[in-house]
Design an enzyme around this catalytic site. Sequence first.
Site, PDB file in Angstrom:
ATOM      1  N   ASP A 114      36.343  38.657  42.292  1.00 34.94           N
ATOM      2  CA  ASP A 114      37.673  39.250  42.149  1.00 34.94           C
ATOM      3  C   ASP A 114      37.630  40.746  42.445  1.00 34.94           C
ATOM      4  OD1 ASP A 114      39.465  37.117  40.259  1.00 34.94           O
ATOM      5  OD2 ASP A 114      37.296  36.929  40.140  1.00 34.94           O
ATOM      6  N   ASP A 136      30.333  40.458  43.845  1.00 37.42           N
ATOM      7  CA  ASP A 136      31.359  40.140  42.869  1.00 37.42           C
ATOM      8  C   ASP A 136      32.454  39.372  43.614  1.00 37.42           C
ATOM      9  OD1 ASP A 136      33.112  40.398  40.543  1.00 37.42           O
ATOM     10  OD2 ASP A 136      34.101  42.001  41.669  1.00 37.42           O
ATOM     11  N   ASP A 166      33.331  45.934  42.695  1.00 35.35           N
ATOM     12  CA  ASP A 166      34.357  46.977  42.589  1.00 35.35           C
ATOM     13  C   ASP A 166      34.462  47.572  41.196  1.00 35.35           C
ATOM     14  OD1 ASP A 166      35.538  44.526  41.555  1.00 35.35           O
ATOM     15  OD2 ASP A 166      37.443  45.613  41.535  1.00 35.35           O
TER      16      ASP A 166
END
Length: 217
Positions: free
Chosen positions: A11, A9, A167
Site C-alpha cells: 500500500d 511494501d 513509503d
Amino acid sequence: MKYELVIFDLDGTLLDTVEDLRAALNYGLATEGFPPKTMAEMKLIIGGGVRNHVKNAVPAGVPEDVIDRIFAAFKARYNAHNNDTTLPFPGIPELLRALKAAGIKVAVNSNKLDEDSRALINAHFASLVDMAIGDREGVPRKPAPNSANEIMAALGVKPEKVLYVGDGDSDILTAKNAGTDGAWVSWGYRKWDELNGNVPQHRFDSAEALKAFILGE
C-alpha cells in the site's frame, strides 16, 4: 548487479489502495455511528496493520468490543471490494517487468492482511512477484524483520544483496532491522516530514528513478 532481491511494501508503494480502504473503513465506522474519514485523514491512518486503521480512526477510549465490531465490518467490506478502484502507481508495472527481465527477484512484505495482499498481487502483478507475505496471526508486523527474514531465507538471498522499498517509516525501520539497504519513495501516503525522524539510505521520486538505480542505468 548489486541487488539480487527487492522487497516492496504494498500500500502506497506498489498499489494506490487508499480509496478502497477508505470506503471499507467508512462502512465499518458507520455501523457504529462514527463519522466518515476524508482522504487526507485516511492517508494518515494507513499503516501498522488493518486493525490499527480502526483504532486510529476512532476516539481514544472506545471500548475494544466496539473496535472489534467495526474491524469485522471493515474486513468483510474490504474483502469483497478490495480492488474496485485500486491501481498500480505510475511506472510500477514497467519497473517490476524490468527487474524480472534482469533476473532480480521481487517480493512483497505488507502489513495488509495476508489474504488481501495475495489477492491484489495476483490481480495486478501475478507473474512478476516471486513471494508475498501479508499480516498473519502470531507473526510480528513491520517494523519487525520477521517476514523480511522469512522472504530472504525462502528465496536464498543474503541481506547485503537486498533492497527494501517502501513509503513509510515502518519500511525504513524494517530495512534497518533486517540488515538490508533501504529506499523511501515519495509517491505514497507518508510525506518526508511524517517519517518521525527516520532517514532512509535512498530516496526516489519516481518508479523510473528507482529502476535506474537498481539496474545501474
